[in-house]
Scaffold this motif. Structure first.
Motif: not given
Length: 87
Positions: A34, A36-38, A40-44, A47
């Motif tokens: 989860k 890693e996915e955050a 990758a999406s660029g949502d600080k 994340a």
């Protein structure tokens, strides 16, 4: 195959412990995925929230003997530095 009663019991205990550790490791990996996915999406903010949720799970894995202390700390540190770079 185990022959003595003691060896048979140890084999049973090992199977049970393996199942518990496998479930625990899988749960920790889900939390890490989860994060890693955050990233990758660029949502600080997402994340950071995911890392805050994953950190206690990782450290619980250390206390339960699934991971070594340094391994968990290294994972947290590397994820934190990658989140910091998102800026």
């Amino acid at each position: 195959m185990a022959n003595s009663p003691q060896a048979k019991k140890r084999a049973r205990q090992n199977e049970a412990r393996f199942a518990v550790n496998k479930a625990r490791r899988s749960r920790i990996r889900t939390f890490l995925r989860k994060v890693e996915e955050a990233i990758a999406s660029g949502d600080k903010s997402a994340a950071e929230a995911a890392l805050r949720a994953a950190q206690p799970e990782l450290m619980r894995g250390v206390t339960k003997g699934v991971y070594h202390k340094n391994t968990a700390s290294r994972k947290v540190s590397r994820l934190a530095s990658r989140i910091k770079q998102l800026g």
